[in-house]
Design a protein around this motif. Structure first.
Motif, PDB file in Angstrom:
ATOM      1  N   PRO A  10       0.405  -0.474   0.000  1.00 33.53           N
ATOM      2  CA  PRO A  10       0.000   0.000   0.000  1.00 33.53           C
ATOM      3  C   PRO A  10       0.617   0.721   0.000  1.00 33.53           C
ATOM      4  N   ILE A  11       0.219   1.646  -0.889  1.00 30.87           N
ATOM      5  CA  ILE A  11       1.350   2.274  -0.248  1.00 30.87           C
ATOM      6  C   ILE A  11       1.554   1.428   0.990  1.00 30.87           C
ATOM      7  N   ARG A  12       2.640   0.865   1.117  1.00 31.92           N
ATOM      8  CA  ARG A  12       2.809   0.141   2.350  1.00 31.92           C
ATOM      9  C   ARG A  12       2.849   1.148   3.471  1.00 31.92           C
ATOM     10  N   THR A  13       2.266   0.805   4.643  1.00 38.34           N
ATOM     11  CA  THR A  13       2.234   1.740   5.749  1.00 38.34           C
ATOM     12  C   THR A  13       3.631   2.245   6.050  1.00 38.34           C
ATOM     13  N   VAL A  14       3.769   3.568   6.147  1.00 41.82           N
ATOM     14  CA  VAL A  14       5.060   4.165   6.413  1.00 41.82           C
ATOM     15  C   VAL A  14       5.400   4.024   7.890  1.00 41.82           C
ATOM     16  N   ALA A  15       6.652   3.727   8.188  1.00 38.12           N
ATOM     17  CA  ALA A  15       7.159   3.724   9.554  1.00 38.12           C
ATOM     18  C   ALA A  15       6.460   2.743  10.464  1.00 38.12           C
ATOM     19  N   LEU A  16       6.318   1.494  10.061  1.00 37.06           N
ATOM     20  CA  LEU A  16       5.698   0.491  10.920  1.00 37.06           C
ATOM     21  C   LEU A  16       6.573   0.155  12.114  1.00 37.06           C
ATOM     22  N   SER A  17       7.880   0.358  11.996  1.00 36.57           N
ATOM     23  CA  SER A  17       8.810  -0.086  13.033  1.00 36.57           C
ATOM     24  C   SER A  17       9.570   1.058  13.674  1.00 36.57           C
ATOM     25  N   LEU A  18       8.934   2.216  13.814  1.00 42.15           N
ATOM     26  CA  LEU A  18       9.622   3.364  14.393  1.00 42.15           C
ATOM     27  C   LEU A  18       9.882   3.214  15.891  1.00 42.15           C
ATOM     28  N   LEU A  19       9.049   2.450  16.596  1.00 41.15           N
ATOM     29  CA  LEU A  19       9.112   2.454  18.047  1.00 41.15           C
ATOM     30  C   LEU A  19      10.473   2.038  18.582  1.00 41.15           C
ATOM     31  N   SER A  20      11.092   1.030  18.002  1.00 41.92           N
ATOM     32  CA  SER A  20      12.369   0.557  18.515  1.00 41.92           C
ATOM     33  C   SER A  20      13.434   1.636  18.446  1.00 41.92           C
ATOM     34  N   CYS A  21      13.344   2.505  17.436  1.00 42.35           N
ATOM     35  CA  CYS A  21      14.312   3.591  17.311  1.00 42.35           C
ATOM     36  C   CYS A  21      13.945   4.757  18.219  1.00 42.35           C
ATOM     37  N   LEU A  22      12.655   5.092  18.255  1.00 46.91           N
ATOM     38  CA  LEU A  22      12.221   6.246  19.024  1.00 46.91           C
ATOM     39  C   LEU A  22      12.435   6.072  20.522  1.00 46.91           C
ATOM     40  N   TRP A  88       2.387  11.390  -2.598  1.00 47.39           N
ATOM     41  CA  TRP A  88       2.969  11.848  -1.342  1.00 47.39           C
ATOM     42  C   TRP A  88       2.262  11.239  -0.140  1.00 47.39           C
ATOM     43  N   VAL A  89       3.044  10.952   0.892  1.00 48.07           N
ATOM     44  CA  VAL A  89       2.509  10.500   2.180  1.00 48.07           C
ATOM     45  C   VAL A  89       3.226  11.278   3.282  1.00 48.07           C
ATOM     46  N   GLY A  90       2.477  11.810   4.231  1.00 49.20           N
ATOM     47  CA  GLY A  90       3.058  12.475   5.391  1.00 49.20           C
ATOM     48  C   GLY A  90       2.435  11.938   6.664  1.00 49.20           C
ATOM     49  N   TYR A  91       3.182  11.916   7.741  1.00 47.02           N
ATOM     50  CA  TYR A  91       2.658  11.400   9.009  1.00 47.02           C
ATOM     51  C   TYR A  91       3.340  12.100  10.179  1.00 47.02           C
ATOM     52  N   ALA A  92       2.679  12.101  11.317  1.00 40.53           N
ATOM     53  CA  ALA A  92       3.235  12.654  12.557  1.00 40.53           C
ATOM     54  C   ALA A  92       2.572  11.936  13.721  1.00 40.53           C
ATOM     55  N   GLY A  93       3.325  11.712  14.800  1.00 35.19           N
ATOM     56  CA  GLY A  93       2.750  11.001  15.933  1.00 35.19           C
ATOM     57  C   GLY A  93       3.617  11.075  17.166  1.00 35.19           C
ATOM     58  N   GLU A 105       1.833   3.924  20.437  1.00 36.04           N
ATOM     59  CA  GLU A 105       1.969   5.121  19.612  1.00 36.04           C
ATOM     60  C   GLU A 105       0.608   5.543  19.094  1.00 36.04           C
ATOM     61  N   SER A 106       0.512   6.806  18.716  1.00 36.35           N
ATOM     62  CA  SER A 106      -0.695   7.346  18.125  1.00 36.35           C
ATOM     63  C   SER A 106      -0.292   8.466  17.188  1.00 36.35           C
ATOM     64  N   GLY A 107      -1.031   8.606  16.080  1.00 35.86           N
ATOM     65  CA  GLY A 107      -0.660   9.649  15.147  1.00 35.86           C
ATOM     66  C   GLY A 107      -1.679   9.832  14.039  1.00 35.86           C
ATOM     67  N   VAL A 108      -1.309  10.667  13.080  1.00 33.49           N
ATOM     68  CA  VAL A 108      -2.150  10.950  11.920  1.00 33.49           C
ATOM     69  C   VAL A 108      -1.296  10.805  10.671  1.00 33.49           C
ATOM     70  N   SER A 109      -1.928  10.459   9.557  1.00 40.51           N
ATOM     71  CA  SER A 109      -1.223  10.366   8.286  1.00 40.51           C
ATOM     72  C   SER A 109      -2.105  10.947   7.192  1.00 40.51           C
ATOM     73  N   ALA A 110      -1.471  11.471   6.150  1.00 39.08           N
ATOM     74  CA  ALA A 110      -2.192  12.064   5.030  1.00 39.08           C
ATOM     75  C   ALA A 110      -1.589  11.557   3.729  1.00 39.08           C
ATOM     76  N   TYR A 111      -2.444  11.230   2.776  1.00 43.35           N
ATOM     77  CA  TYR A 111      -2.032  10.698   1.483  1.00 43.35           C
ATOM     78  C   TYR A 111      -2.505  11.657   0.398  1.00 43.35           C
ATOM     79  N   ALA A 112      -1.603  12.036  -0.505  1.00 38.12           N
ATOM     80  CA  ALA A 112      -1.947  13.013  -1.546  1.00 38.12           C
ATOM     81  C   ALA A 112      -1.547  12.492  -2.918  1.00 38.12           C
ATOM     82  N   PHE A 113      -2.456  12.675  -3.868  1.00 40.22           N
ATOM     83  CA  PHE A 113      -2.234  12.300  -5.263  1.00 40.22           C
ATOM     84  C   PHE A 113      -2.447  13.566  -6.096  1.00 40.22           C
ATOM     85  N   PRO A 114      -1.390  14.363  -6.314  1.00 39.07           N
ATOM     86  CA  PRO A 114      -1.542  15.683  -6.935  1.00 39.07           C
ATOM     87  C   PRO A 114      -2.274  15.681  -8.270  1.00 39.07           C
TER      88      PRO A 114
END
Length: 240
Positions: A10-22, A88-93, A105-114
């Motif tokens: 799926p766009i594959r989900t961005v940042a599935l494994s951020l927790l180990s780094c964060l 484009w894909v953007g996310y924050a959490g 974790e919790s956050g929001v993501s936005a997907y854009a197709f210009p």
């Protein structure tokens, strides 16, 4: 109504494994990224590159306090488009560790197709991660601009096979509250390796799609056929 199960993922989900780094001990703010190529751009079992190769650039910012943000640009192509375009894909959490050792974790993501803005959509998500296993729930009030409320659940895991070699798996299910034909399941199994900032992976992807049948009908309702799509996806990237 546009039926996105006719995408060629799926766009594959961005940042599935951020927790180990964060949440690593003594974590500090960090900017990282990667650039690479993939043989198919799959997002939740659907090709957003018309089953063609795609290039991807991703940037991630991990804050020392648990906040994170990032995004990616991909050279995709929707089935309604005549040529390749940047998606484009953007996310924050925010992520934090629990006393039990698990992380949430919790956050929001936005997907854009210009070039096709009617496909734009946003999601909110929550996640939980432990040793070698993570899960997320995503909710969108208007998935891919189709006026459908959706809930997507996923589980992800992996283990080391040998030095520099890792096996991974992913499972997900998309549920539409407004259109049963949009429901679908996906599975991914793969291996990955890396050396000196370079990373390569191969995965076998299965997608269970549902479609209305024109040959059979029940009382007032089309029968539903179930098809499994199978794909082999290769990717190669450089981290920086």
């Amino acid at each position: 109504m546009r039926v996105y199960t006719q995408f060629q993922q799926p766009i594959r989900t961005v940042a599935l494994s951020l927790l180990s780094c964060l949440l690593a001990p003594a974590a500090q703010a960090q900017l990282s990224g990667s650039a690479g190529l993939m043989s198919n751009y799959l997002y939740r079992g659907i090709s957003l590159s018309n089953n063609q190769p795609a290039a991807r650039l991703a940037l991630n910012y991990d804050g020392a306090g648990g906040w994170y943000a990032g995004g990616q640009a991909v050279t995709g192509q929707l089935v309604t488009e005549q040529q390749r375009n940047v998606q484009w894909v953007g996310y924050a959490g925010y992520a934090a560790r629990l006393a039990s050792g698990l992380s949430w974790e919790s956050g929001v993501s936005a997907y854009a197709f210009p070039r096709s803005p009617t496909w734009n959509f946003r999601e909110v998500y929550v996640g939980l991660a432990g040793n070698g296993l993570s899960g997320r729930l995503h909710y969108s009030p208007d998935y891919l601009g189709m006026n459908e409320r959706t809930l997507f659940g996923e589980l992800n895991g992996g283990w080391m096979l040998a030095p520099r070699w890792q096996a991974f798996w992913h499972g997900g299910y998309l549920h539409s509250f407004d259109n049963a034909l949009s429901n679908r399941a996906e599975l991914r199994f793969g291996v990955a390796t890396g050396l000196h900032g370079w990373r390569a992976q191969a995965s076998f992807d299965l997608t269970r799609l549902r479609s209305a049948s024109n040959s059979r009908t029940y009382i007032g309702t089309s029968a539903i056929d179930v098809d499994w799509e199978r794909r082999l996806v290769l990717s190669f990237a450089r981290a920086f």
